[in-house]
Design a protein around this motif. Structure first.
Motif, short mmCIF file in Angstrom:
data_model
loop_
_atom_site.label_atom_id
_atom_site.label_comp_id
_atom_site.label_asym_id
_atom_site.label_seq_id
_atom_site.Cartn_x
_atom_site.Cartn_y
_atom_site.Cartn_z
N PHE A 1 -6.72 5.53 2.40
CA PHE A 1 -6.94 4.84 3.71
C PHE A 1 -5.31 5.68 4.26
O PHE A 1 -4.97 5.92 3.73
CB PHE A 1 -5.97 3.72 4.28
CG PHE A 1 -5.90 2.89 5.07
CD1 PHE A 1 -7.43 1.59 5.58
CD2 PHE A 1 -5.59 3.62 6.49
CE1 PHE A 1 -7.77 1.94 6.99
CE2 PHE A 1 -4.86 2.76 7.55
CZ PHE A 1 -6.27 2.48 8.20
N PRO A 2 -5.08 6.16 5.36
CA PRO A 2 -4.38 7.71 5.51
C PRO A 2 -3.32 6.64 5.97
O PRO A 2 -3.09 5.59 6.65
CB PRO A 2 -4.20 8.04 7.29
CG PRO A 2 -6.01 7.37 7.30
CD PRO A 2 -6.25 6.41 6.58
N ILE A 3 -1.46 7.41 5.47
CA ILE A 3 -0.88 7.04 5.21
C ILE A 3 0.06 6.09 7.10
O ILE A 3 0.60 5.48 7.54
CB ILE A 3 0.33 7.23 4.97
CG1 ILE A 3 -0.22 7.11 3.25
CG2 ILE A 3 2.00 7.20 5.50
CD1 ILE A 3 1.33 8.45 3.20
N ALA B 1 7.63 -2.76 12.58
CA ALA B 1 6.90 -1.63 13.21
C ALA B 1 5.69 -1.66 12.68
O ALA B 1 5.17 -1.12 13.37
CB ALA B 1 7.97 -0.41 13.53
N SER B 2 5.52 -2.33 11.69
CA SER B 2 4.42 -1.84 10.44
C SER B 2 3.58 -3.07 10.17
O SER B 2 1.89 -3.15 11.59
CB SER B 2 4.42 -2.20 8.79
OG SER B 2 3.52 -1.72 8.84
N LEU B 3 4.05 -3.97 10.10
CA LEU B 3 3.06 -5.58 10.30
C LEU B 3 3.18 -6.95 11.41
O LEU B 3 5.27 -7.28 11.52
CB LEU B 3 2.79 -6.38 8.65
CG LEU B 3 1.99 -7.62 9.00
CD1 LEU B 3 1.01 -7.32 9.22
CD2 LEU B 3 2.86 -8.23 7.14
N PRO B 4 3.28 -6.75 12.64
CA PRO B 4 3.12 -7.44 14.02
C PRO B 4 3.63 -8.83 13.81
O PRO B 4 3.25 -9.17 12.54
CB PRO B 4 2.49 -7.21 14.63
CG PRO B 4 1.03 -6.61 14.04
CD PRO B 4 1.37 -6.18 12.40
N VAL B 5 5.74 -8.71 14.52
CA VAL B 5 5.67 -10.23 13.37
C VAL B 5 4.94 -11.84 14.02
O VAL B 5 5.03 -12.32 13.26
CB VAL B 5 6.90 -10.27 14.43
CG1 VAL B 5 7.80 -11.92 14.23
CG2 VAL B 5 8.10 -9.25 13.98
N ALA C 1 0.51 -1.21 0.24
CA ALA C 1 0.01 -0.07 -0.10
C ALA C 1 0.60 1.19 -0.01
O ALA C 1 2.10 1.51 0.66
CB ALA C 1 -1.13 0.21 1.14
N TRP C 2 0.52 1.95 -0.81
CA TRP C 2 0.82 3.74 -0.64
C TRP C 2 2.41 4.14 -1.42
O TRP C 2 3.04 4.49 -1.59
CB TRP C 2 1.32 4.70 0.52
CG TRP C 2 0.32 4.38 1.63
CD1 TRP C 2 -0.69 4.70 1.46
CD2 TRP C 2 -0.04 3.53 3.01
NE1 TRP C 2 -1.43 4.86 2.81
CE2 TRP C 2 -0.66 3.67 3.27
CE3 TRP C 2 1.07 2.52 3.73
CZ2 TRP C 2 -1.53 2.98 4.18
CZ3 TRP C 2 0.82 2.37 5.02
CH2 TRP C 2 -0.62 2.71 5.15
N HIS C 3 2.79 2.47 -2.07
CA HIS C 3 4.05 2.63 -2.74
C HIS C 3 3.75 2.08 -4.47
O HIS C 3 2.80 1.39 -4.32
CB HIS C 3 4.98 1.07 -1.95
CG HIS C 3 5.39 2.02 -1.29
ND1 HIS C 3 4.53 1.20 0.34
CD2 HIS C 3 6.70 2.12 -0.69
CE1 HIS C 3 5.65 1.85 0.93
NE2 HIS C 3 6.52 2.24 0.91
N ILE D 1 9.51 8.10 1.01
CA ILE D 1 8.57 8.91 2.09
C ILE D 1 8.70 10.04 0.97
O ILE D 1 6.91 10.27 0.24
CB ILE D 1 9.36 9.36 3.43
CG1 ILE D 1 9.62 8.70 4.50
CG2 ILE D 1 8.17 10.32 3.54
CD1 ILE D 1 10.56 9.26 5.30
N GLY D 2 9.05 10.58 -0.05
CA GLY D 2 8.75 11.68 -0.90
C GLY D 2 8.08 10.72 -2.09
O GLY D 2 7.25 11.65 -2.42
N ARG D 3 8.01 9.51 -1.80
CA ARG D 3 7.75 9.03 -3.02
C ARG D 3 5.98 7.93 -2.39
O ARG D 3 5.51 7.93 -3.66
CB ARG D 3 8.21 7.48 -3.58
CG ARG D 3 9.59 8.05 -4.43
CD ARG D 3 10.23 6.92 -5.10
NE ARG D 3 11.07 7.31 -6.70
CZ ARG D 3 12.00 6.74 -6.60
NH1 ARG D 3 12.41 5.66 -5.66
NH2 ARG D 3 12.75 7.19 -7.16
N LEU D 4 5.59 8.49 -1.71
CA LEU D 4 4.45 7.82 -1.29
C LEU D 4 2.83 8.37 -1.48
O LEU D 4 3.16 9.77 -1.74
CB LEU D 4 4.02 8.02 -0.10
CG LEU D 4 5.55 6.91 1.05
CD1 LEU D 4 4.91 7.05 2.63
CD2 LEU D 4 5.10 5.55 1.31
N VAL D 5 2.32 7.39 -1.33
CA VAL D 5 1.79 8.11 -2.35
C VAL D 5 -0.42 7.77 -1.83
O VAL D 5 -0.01 6.76 -1.50
CB VAL D 5 0.77 7.20 -4.18
CG1 VAL D 5 1.67 8.29 -4.86
CG2 VAL D 5 1.10 6.50 -4.67
N GLY D 6 -1.29 8.24 -2.22
CA GLY D 6 -2.31 7.84 -1.44
C GLY D 6 -2.75 6.04 -2.21
O GLY D 6 -2.60 5.48 -3.34
#
Length: 227
Positions: A121-123, A178-182, A11-13, A144-149
């Protein structure tokens, strides 16, 4: 024939998130393509079906053996798209969702579907910490500068077929994510036949592209010999 890697972003990438990894794969003699998902900006549209169609189209366009590598949310459309395609030799889930039939990202997390799935969905407040904690500063700043909606709808749409039931698959688990729980990754990894581990955050393709490429090189060799 050496399989082609079809890379599916999260997502966002945009596809550019895989530029460093593609460079490493190219150095090892592996062709690769990265998929643009319709539900991901700059003009996001559609839902899971559109994303899966984009992945399926990329696989079919290769015209030869393929190893699909899906990151994060990308695991959901990849799971749908790779089912039933004879050219797919292997699916690699990179810190990715591994849904079963009739599951979605929301159901995997035990979250009810939102009333409105039409928006974005907010980043999050701190993508550096969440997505790129161990990524070099310059690479993280560019990412980070390349993240999109990213549309909400594909997170609520449910999978209708699951490639991992019939296609050999590997889960690459990111131990400092830190994003997808282990713990959730561990549970989803049980759907695959092979589990690898990297001591990285959520984006090893940016943090350690060389190490990731070495793992993919090994998987490709096995997939090619099994063809």
């Amino acid at each position: 024939m050496n399989p082609t890697f079809v890379l599916v972003p999260g997502a966002w990438h945009l596809p550019s998130t895989f530029d460093l990894l593609r460079g490493e794969l190219d150095a090892k003699g592996h062709p690769s393509i990265a998929v643009k998902l319709p539900t991901t900006g700059p003009e996001p549209r559609g839902g899971l079906r559109e994303d899966a169609a984009a992945v399926r189209g990329a696989i079919e366009a290769v015209g030869g053996p393929v190893v699909v590598v899906a990151h994060s949310y990308g695991g959901i459309p990849a799971t749908e798209a790779a089912a039933g395609l004879p050219g797919v030799r292997h699916v690699v889930y990179l810190a990715a969702y591994v849904p079963d039939v009739n599951e979605s990202m929301f159901t995997i997390h035990g979250i009810p579907d939102p009333d409105d799935t039409d928006g974005l969905f907010p980043i999050g407040d701190d993508p550096r910490a969440q997505l790129y904690a161990d990524v070099p500063d310059d690479v993280a700043a560019l990412a980070i500068g390349r993240l999109v909606g990213q549309r909400v709808q594909p997170w609520a749409d449910r999978v209708t077929r699951a490639a991992w039931h019939t296609v050999p698959s590997t889960y690459i688990l990111t131990e400092r994510d830190a994003s997808l729980p282990v713990e959730l990754q561990e549970r989803m990894a049980t759907h695959t036949k092979d589990v690898r581990r990297l001591p990285t955050g959520h984006s090893p393709h940016l943090a350690r592209p060389d190490e990731l490429a070495a793992i993919l090189d090994e998987i490709s060799a096995r997939a090619g010999s099994a063809a």
